[in-house]
Structure formats: C-alpha cells, structure tokens
Design a protein around this motif. Sequence first.
Motif, PDB file in Angstrom:
ATOM      1  N   TYR A 114     -22.585  15.517 -10.960  1.00 10.59           N
ATOM      2  CA  TYR A 114     -22.246  16.006  -9.638  1.00 10.59           C
ATOM      3  C   TYR A 114     -20.738  15.983  -9.428  1.00 10.59           C
ATOM      4  O   TYR A 114     -20.037  15.094  -9.900  1.00 10.59           O
ATOM      5  N   VAL A 115     -20.261  16.959  -8.658  1.00 11.78           N
ATOM      6  CA  VAL A 115     -18.854  17.035  -8.270  1.00 11.78           C
ATOM      7  C   VAL A 115     -18.815  17.314  -6.771  1.00 11.78           C
ATOM      8  O   VAL A 115     -19.454  18.256  -6.306  1.00 11.78           O
ATOM      9  N   GLN A 116     -18.048  16.500  -6.036  1.00 12.05           N
ATOM     10  CA  GLN A 116     -18.028  16.666  -4.583  1.00 12.05           C
ATOM     11  C   GLN A 116     -17.138  17.842  -4.162  1.00 12.05           C
ATOM     12  O   GLN A 116     -16.331  18.334  -4.938  1.00 12.05           O
ATOM     13  N   ALA A 117     -17.284  18.252  -2.909  1.00 12.54           N
ATOM     14  CA  ALA A 117     -16.584  19.429  -2.382  1.00 12.54           C
ATOM     15  C   ALA A 117     -15.079  19.225  -2.379  1.00 12.54           C
ATOM     16  O   ALA A 117     -14.590  18.101  -2.243  1.00 12.54           O
ATOM     17  N   PRO A 118     -14.294  20.302  -2.526  1.00 14.04           N
ATOM     18  CA  PRO A 118     -12.831  20.207  -2.431  1.00 14.04           C
ATOM     19  C   PRO A 118     -12.380  19.773  -1.045  1.00 14.04           C
ATOM     20  O   PRO A 118     -13.132  19.855  -0.063  1.00 14.04           O
ATOM     21  N   TYR A 139     -12.798  35.965   9.353  1.00 12.27           N
ATOM     22  CA  TYR A 139     -13.387  35.818   8.031  1.00 12.27           C
ATOM     23  C   TYR A 139     -13.850  34.374   7.818  1.00 12.27           C
ATOM     24  O   TYR A 139     -13.325  33.439   8.432  1.00 12.27           O
ATOM     25  N   ALA A 140     -14.831  34.227   6.935  1.00 18.03           N
ATOM     26  CA  ALA A 140     -15.296  32.918   6.498  1.00 18.03           C
ATOM     27  C   ALA A 140     -14.892  32.740   5.030  1.00 18.03           C
ATOM     28  O   ALA A 140     -15.184  33.603   4.201  1.00 18.03           O
ATOM     29  N   VAL A 141     -14.209  31.650   4.724  1.00 19.80           N
ATOM     30  CA  VAL A 141     -13.804  31.368   3.347  1.00 19.80           C
ATOM     31  C   VAL A 141     -14.558  30.116   2.880  1.00 19.80           C
ATOM     32  O   VAL A 141     -14.702  29.155   3.627  1.00 19.80           O
ATOM     33  N   THR A 142     -15.072  30.167   1.661  1.00 23.18           N
ATOM     34  CA  THR A 142     -15.837  29.055   1.087  1.00 23.18           C
ATOM     35  C   THR A 142     -15.273  28.719  -0.280  1.00 23.18           C
ATOM     36  O   THR A 142     -15.087  29.610  -1.110  1.00 23.18           O
ATOM     37  N   VAL A 143     -14.991  27.428  -0.492  1.00 20.17           N
ATOM     38  CA  VAL A 143     -14.521  26.951  -1.794  1.00 20.17           C
ATOM     39  C   VAL A 143     -15.593  26.010  -2.336  1.00 20.17           C
ATOM     40  O   VAL A 143     -15.953  25.014  -1.703  1.00 20.17           O
ATOM     41  N   TYR A 160     -19.395  22.215  -1.457  1.00 18.76           N
ATOM     42  CA  TYR A 160     -18.603  23.328  -0.952  1.00 18.76           C
ATOM     43  C   TYR A 160     -17.818  22.876   0.280  1.00 18.76           C
ATOM     44  O   TYR A 160     -18.117  21.869   0.916  1.00 18.76           O
ATOM     45  N   GLN A 161     -16.784  23.660   0.621  1.00 18.47           N
ATOM     46  CA  GLN A 161     -16.022  23.481   1.848  1.00 18.47           C
ATOM     47  C   GLN A 161     -15.831  24.857   2.468  1.00 18.47           C
ATOM     48  O   GLN A 161     -15.403  25.798   1.786  1.00 18.47           O
ATOM     49  N   SER A 162     -16.147  25.011   3.756  1.00 20.27           N
ATOM     50  CA  SER A 162     -16.170  26.338   4.354  1.00 20.27           C
ATOM     51  C   SER A 162     -15.610  26.278   5.760  1.00 20.27           C
ATOM     52  O   SER A 162     -15.787  25.292   6.472  1.00 20.27           O
ATOM     53  N   PHE A 163     -14.911  27.366   6.191  1.00 17.92           N
ATOM     54  CA  PHE A 163     -14.394  27.450   7.547  1.00 17.92           C
ATOM     55  C   PHE A 163     -14.048  28.905   7.870  1.00 17.92           C
ATOM     56  O   PHE A 163     -14.090  29.780   7.010  1.00 17.92           O
ATOM     57  N   VAL A 168     -21.169  28.427   7.734  1.00 19.02           N
ATOM     58  CA  VAL A 168     -20.015  28.340   8.622  1.00 19.02           C
ATOM     59  C   VAL A 168     -19.666  26.882   8.857  1.00 19.02           C
ATOM     60  O   VAL A 168     -20.497  25.989   8.771  1.00 19.02           O
ATOM     61  N   ALA A 169     -18.410  26.627   9.158  1.00 21.63           N
ATOM     62  CA  ALA A 169     -17.931  25.267   9.368  1.00 21.63           C
ATOM     63  C   ALA A 169     -18.138  24.870  10.819  1.00 21.63           C
ATOM     64  O   ALA A 169     -18.417  25.680  11.685  1.00 21.63           O
ATOM     65  N   SER A 170     -17.998  23.589  11.084  1.00 19.82           N
ATOM     66  CA  SER A 170     -18.199  23.107  12.434  1.00 19.82           C
ATOM     67  C   SER A 170     -17.076  23.492  13.364  1.00 19.82           C
ATOM     68  O   SER A 170     -17.261  23.610  14.560  1.00 19.82           O
TER      69      SER A 170
END
Length: 592
Positions: A88-92, A175-179, A192-195, A13-15
């Motif tokens: 390595y590839v950083q989060a979107p 809902y929680a979405v994660t990219v 990853y990026q999530s919220f 989960v995101a902050s």
Amino acid sequence: MWGSALTLYLLLVASQPLWAQTEVPVSAVAPQNCSLECIRQGRPECEYCRVTGDDIKKKVGLVSHHGCIPWPCLELLGDEDPSICEHYVQAPDDVKVEFVHESNPKSDTVIVSWKPSHYGIAFLRGFQVSVQALGGTAVACQLLLFSRNISLSAAHAQTFYKSDPFPGLSLGSQYAVTVMALPVPEQWDKFYQSFYFNTRSCAEKNGLEQCKQDWYPQHIKVQQDDSVVIVTFNLAPPIMGIRRYFCLCRGDGEVKYTDIILDSLENKTHHSFQLSDLHEGTNYTCEIAAKEVDAVRKRFKISVQKAEILPSTPPSLAVVLAVCLAVVAVFGVLLAALMCWRSKVYRKKLDANPEIDTLYEEQDTLKEPVVLPGNRATPPRLLICYSGYDGAAHVKAVMKLGAFIQQHMATRVCLDLWDYLSIAEEGVVAWYCRQIRENDFVLVICSPGLRQRYDPEVTHDDSVDLMSNACSCGAIVQLIGEEVGRAKARGEDMSKYMAAVFKYCEETDIPTELRLAAHYTVPRDLPLLFSHLHGVALHKPGSYLKINNITEKSYTGVPTGAALQLAIQEAGTALNGEQQQMEEPNYDRVDA
C-alpha cells in the motif's frame, strides 16, 4: 487480485474547494521524456517518466476512452517480479496548481505539483494525475512512473513532483484535479488526493481590453431634456471590434429594449443615444452592454421627472407669499381635524378589543431574518436520475442543471456522468441503489422518454449510450416509485424523493409512481427546489428568503445559469423537432 482495481473511484470531489492561486515550487521534479521500456529496464536516465498512451497500448493491448483507468502496477511493471506491486502507498500531500503561459487567449494551461506521503514511500511506483471539467465528461490524464530500480526514502517525502502541462482548459470554468499514488491497492480509500480549482477569467488572463464578454461600459451619464432622456457611455477599445450595443430598461411593468448601432467607424471614445417613450414620474432600472454572447452588463437607474411648465408672466412675490400662507393655513386646519378624528376612532377600537395594543407591540418581532439550518455539518447530497432516451441535448441539460445546483444552491450533486468508474465496477443498478441509500435527496428528471420506458413499440435513439442509463432508467424509476409508495403507506416523510420537468416537457411526463412526491418545473421553481433541499421557508410573517442567482429572472446572470438556459433551449428545440418528425405521415409507404 487486481481485477477490480481497473474501475476504482477516480474523480471524487474534495470536502473544500481550492482556488488555483498557489505556485509550483521551482525545485519540483519534472517528468522526463522516456518510454515504458526504459522504465522497465531501470536505466538511470529514466528515473521519473511520463508514460504515453501508445506505450500503454503496446503493453496492455487497449486504452481507455478517457485514458483515466488506473492501470495496475502488475500490468506495467510487475510481470517479472509481482512483489514490486503488492504494498500500500498512501495519498500524496500538499497538492498545488500553477498557471503557465498559454499562447491561446481563449484557454488556460496548468501544472500540478505534490509531495508523496512518507507512508509506504519505499514501495511507491508512480502517480496518475487527472483533470476533469465540473459539469462535463471530458477527462485529461497523465501516468507518471518511477524507474523499476528506484526505491524512495522518507527524505523524498519533502520533494515536490510535478506533472506535464494540462493545456486547453476553458477560461472561467471549474475543474476537479485528482492525484493518485501507484500501485493502487485493491481495497483501500487513501491512495488519492482530490479538490476543485477555477481557471482564470478572460479579463484576469488577457486584460479587460481584450475580452468582449468581460468588458462593460464604466462611465455612464444621463441627461433629461424635457421628456427626452439622453444617455452617454464610453465605447469599447477599437481592438475589440465591438460596433453594436444594447440598452434594456424596466419600469412601470414594462420592458423597453434599445438597439445601439454606431453610425460610423470613427475612432470615438464615447457615444450618446436617446431613450424615448419613457413615462414621466417613473423610476427605471436600465442595463447597457456590448451585443455579445454572455457580455457583462452595467446597471444604472433613470428617474424621469415631470417637465416643468413655466407661466408666460411670473406672478409677483407678494402674491406668491399670500397664496402660500393661505394654502398652509387651510392644510393645517384639515390636518388637525383629521388627527383628532383618527384619535377618537382608535380609542373606540382599543376599548372594544384590548388585544390590538398587544398586536402593535409584537409587530416588529415578526421581522426576523430567515437563515439556513445550522445543525447540518455538510451540504445536502442530491442524486439526479434521468432518461437517456430523449437524446444528447436532454442529457446535456441535465448535466448543466447538476452543475448549477452544485455551484449556486449549496448542494453536493451525484450524477452518473461524473462517476463512470464506479458504475463500471458496480453496475448501473447496484450503483443507483447505493446512491439512493446514501444521498439525502433523490431528484428524478422526467421527460417523454422516461414516460415511455415500458412501451416496446417506441423506437429509441440508441446513439446515446451514457453508462447504460437508457437501459436501466425504467427499473430505477420503478424502484424509486416503490420507495415513495411504501413511505406513503406507512405515513413516513416522503421529502427525500422529488420529480422535476424542464419547461419544454409537460407534467404528464411524470410517471404515476412519482405523482405522490413533490414535483417542480425548471427553471421556474428553482427557489422552491432550494427551499426543499435546505428545509427553509420561502416566506414567513415579516420576512422572506432571498437567495441570489436562483430565480427564473436572475439565474442567467451567472455563467452556469446562462449555460443551463442555453442547454434547455437546445433540448426543447431538439425534442420538438423529433416529435414533429414522428407526427408527420409517411406517404412513401404502401400498405399491403
């Protein structure tokens, strides 16, 4: 190298929560309809493609039950050139959610968009997007890959990429979405990026006139004729087909329920009904709503006045004035005498105890508001432990409780049902040990199955396999019991550990190891649990703690509370049915 990447943490989960009100840019790049083989061959018509589960199954040989395992780049693209998947590839960045047209009035459809980070963008091979309902285990995933021959430049970091639609999302749900950026590194936490986001309510999507649950009477008129109270309210539009309503009034310690059934199917706009057996001089708080599940209720108040009895021959004005003056004079004399007497008594008490004067001066200072501690930067973290031996209905009640605590009690909940990838990677016991260390509080949901965990003669329901929970609950409870006993022996604070039972269980279901910890009954003790988690007192001199939607009477007024109430009722029914079945004698058995 990539063995542990199969079970990386996916749905964190995101902050901060995000309401899904942003729009996907028109120029966002949409996925193409192409195959995994086309991507591997690097054809120009397969620059950015959605990979189906069938393609993954043909290539890898198996597919996850949830479809959300981040398949390593080596498995799909790097078998010929492993170097293509070693960076390595950083989060979107700048993740957005947009609602799109959905013909089904009972669900929503969203499209997710994002921009790739410029860090490692030259080695970016694709994305994985997942959407999970908060409080549920169902996960929808999409795997989006670039062509083998494409290498993005830093300029592409300003380009928006989007997913295919995610249909069938329940209205009014969170809902929680994660990219996730691919390839997934073996040991890294910035891919990853999530919220959170919320789907629209039925009224927001379809209009109030189309939703039985969201519609409520807006115009209510109350008239009193002697001791009879007549209530008139506006009816729902005929298109809804609502023919039954109800009214619930509370006052003078009583609850009066009135079932309202339309006497005809005429196309009327208003309806009147009569409330009887109301006590004179009593104030009532009433609610009226359509007789539908979870329908919105309209609240109004009724003050039942005493009926006036008029004399047959009204007295003359002179007589009335004379009587009134006499009454006023007598009342004035009595009031003066009473004030004089009270003044003398007060002076005597003040002379006997001079501290009374100080007490009256300080009385107002006791009325101060109760606020949550301001030294906590983040919400308290709560780990919920339970037993899967009591069946799927009990597990559902635990899950609904976790969703309610997270949404309405300002607490971040950790539940194994929401973290299955990390459990698969670490193992159940190792995962619980880490969560016990990292969380601020641990709540054990006790039940008959938890109490009987050591009894080899008890036959358990093996149909519920929730991340091997049923096989490890005994070890986890024993571990927590040892921590509680150790803290008690050392004189340390034991507030970290708590035990709770649902109302369909008994306090005897709490294991002996946890009797030293604070224990609660849900939903009766939800305010006490809130007080425990946030370290605030429910009552202080001159003040009290008031939190909306967490008392036993008010928690069902929100969707998650209503879902928790239904889950508790279903679990209680299922558990009582199993116990009765076990207690019934088996007359078909013949002892040898």
